[in-house]
Design an enzyme around this catalytic site. Sequence first.
Site, PDB file in Angstrom:
ATOM      1  N   THR A  95       0.856  -1.184   0.000  1.00  0.00           N
ATOM      2  CA  THR A  95       0.000   0.000   0.000  1.00  0.00           C
ATOM      3  C   THR A  95       0.893   1.235   0.000  1.00  0.00           C
ATOM      4  O   THR A  95       1.819   1.336   0.798  1.00  0.00           O
ATOM      5  CB  THR A  95      -0.931  -0.001   1.228  1.00  0.00           C
ATOM      6  OG1 THR A  95      -1.787  -1.152   1.160  1.00  0.00           O
ATOM      7  CG2 THR A  95      -1.791   1.246   1.264  1.00  0.00           C
ATOM      8  N   VAL A  97       2.308   5.148   0.071  1.00  0.00           N
ATOM      9  CA  VAL A  97       2.240   6.464   0.703  1.00  0.00           C
ATOM     10  C   VAL A  97       1.973   7.505  -0.387  1.00  0.00           C
ATOM     11  O   VAL A  97       2.466   7.386  -1.513  1.00  0.00           O
ATOM     12  CB  VAL A  97       3.569   6.754   1.443  1.00  0.00           C
ATOM     13  CG1 VAL A  97       3.706   8.231   1.788  1.00  0.00           C
ATOM     14  CG2 VAL A  97       3.679   5.889   2.697  1.00  0.00           C
ATOM     15  N   ILE A 131       4.892  -1.152   2.964  1.00  0.00           N
ATOM     16  CA  ILE A 131       4.636   0.269   2.729  1.00  0.00           C
ATOM     17  C   ILE A 131       5.428   0.702   1.497  1.00  0.00           C
ATOM     18  O   ILE A 131       6.655   0.591   1.463  1.00  0.00           O
ATOM     19  CB  ILE A 131       5.046   1.112   3.955  1.00  0.00           C
ATOM     20  CG1 ILE A 131       4.143   0.783   5.157  1.00  0.00           C
ATOM     21  CG2 ILE A 131       5.001   2.602   3.630  1.00  0.00           C
ATOM     22  CD1 ILE A 131       2.680   1.157   4.984  1.00  0.00           C
ATOM     23  N   LYS A 132       4.707   1.198   0.487  1.00  0.00           N
ATOM     24  CA  LYS A 132       5.366   1.631  -0.753  1.00  0.00           C
ATOM     25  C   LYS A 132       5.746   3.103  -0.667  1.00  0.00           C
ATOM     26  O   LYS A 132       4.929   3.947  -0.301  1.00  0.00           O
ATOM     27  CB  LYS A 132       4.441   1.424  -1.960  1.00  0.00           C
ATOM     28  CG  LYS A 132       4.415   0.012  -2.486  1.00  0.00           C
ATOM     29  CD  LYS A 132       3.521  -0.118  -3.708  1.00  0.00           C
ATOM     30  CE  LYS A 132       4.233   0.246  -4.986  1.00  0.00           C
ATOM     31  NZ  LYS A 132       3.376  -0.006  -6.176  1.00  0.00           N
ATOM     32  N   LEU A 133       6.989   3.356  -1.014  1.00  0.00           N
ATOM     33  CA  LEU A 133       7.528   4.711  -1.021  1.00  0.00           C
ATOM     34  C   LEU A 133       8.300   4.930  -2.317  1.00  0.00           C
ATOM     35  O   LEU A 133       8.938   4.009  -2.824  1.00  0.00           O
ATOM     36  CB  LEU A 133       8.493   4.907   0.155  1.00  0.00           C
ATOM     37  CG  LEU A 133       7.906   4.806   1.562  1.00  0.00           C
ATOM     38  CD1 LEU A 133       8.972   4.367   2.547  1.00  0.00           C
ATOM     39  CD2 LEU A 133       7.313   6.146   1.977  1.00  0.00           C
TER      40      LEU A 133
END
Length: 318
Positions: A95, A97, A131-133
């Site tokens: 998911t 950011v 967590i995708k950044l």
Amino acid sequence: MANTLEQLKPITTIVADTGDIEAIKRYQPEDATTNPSLILKASQIPEYSDLIENAINWAKSQSDDLEQQIEDAGDKLAVNIGLEILKIVPGRISTEVDARLSFDKTASIAKAHKLIQLYKEAGIDKSRILIKLASTWEGICAAKELEQEGINCNLTLLFSFAQARACAEAGVYLISPFVGRILDWYKKDTGLEYSAAEDPGVVSVTSIYNYYKRHGFNTVVMGASFRNTGEIIELAGCDRLTIGPALLEELSNSNTPIIQKLLPATETIAAQPAMSEAQFRWEFNEDPMAVEKLAEGIRNFAVDQGKLEVMLKAELSS
């Protein structure tokens, strides 16, 4: 003979690059990835209307301020879609950011904590979340701190060796080096066509994979952004490949034999000292393709986040 997709699965973990739950059910991937563009697309599927309504109602319960409600509804919708996907995949959901935070380490960390908390409140442990950044210097630094807290990250919009090296040195769990967007840039720049083996995106991912394995980095390499099945077949053996529904369908209808192209190193050697920020910025700046595609990718994700928020604002105001 098993179809090409089934031949790939024993040597490469297959991940679905979609928010379409029906597609995920059909191809039975291990994991799934989403991004603002995929969330926007998924929000337009009629079957998801209940997820949107839930996000709207939750946002209204959290604040009376419309702008805060819009932000909260966007976060909750992304998590709601992730929750539905996690009912199907045995592994993890990525998911993302908000891309507009790509140059703000502190805000990126805060958003990651919020997303993890929303999953936790729904009964999902952080071990099932990535967590995708964006792979900016700030995004990589945010990921380093999150990893130290036990929150695993997926660094996306990765187009260069400098980004890949910095991610590994930061102890990032997983990177998503893009293939197709690199090919797009080189085709436009040179006017040439490339075979799958010579595809600049394939060459880039292969180089990153070999560097990681040779130097003993544990960061997972997940090739992303494919334009054709030839690119995928050339990367057979990569740790993971995240593939959209159209190409998953093509692979499942193909009987092309798979030969493992990427192989782990038989021995490892010590890596160089970690890059400084100045060194990272200089090496990244030396790659015009990477500079252009990272900036474009962040802008495009931000545009789609904005479109999603316009839709959510209309729902919140009705």
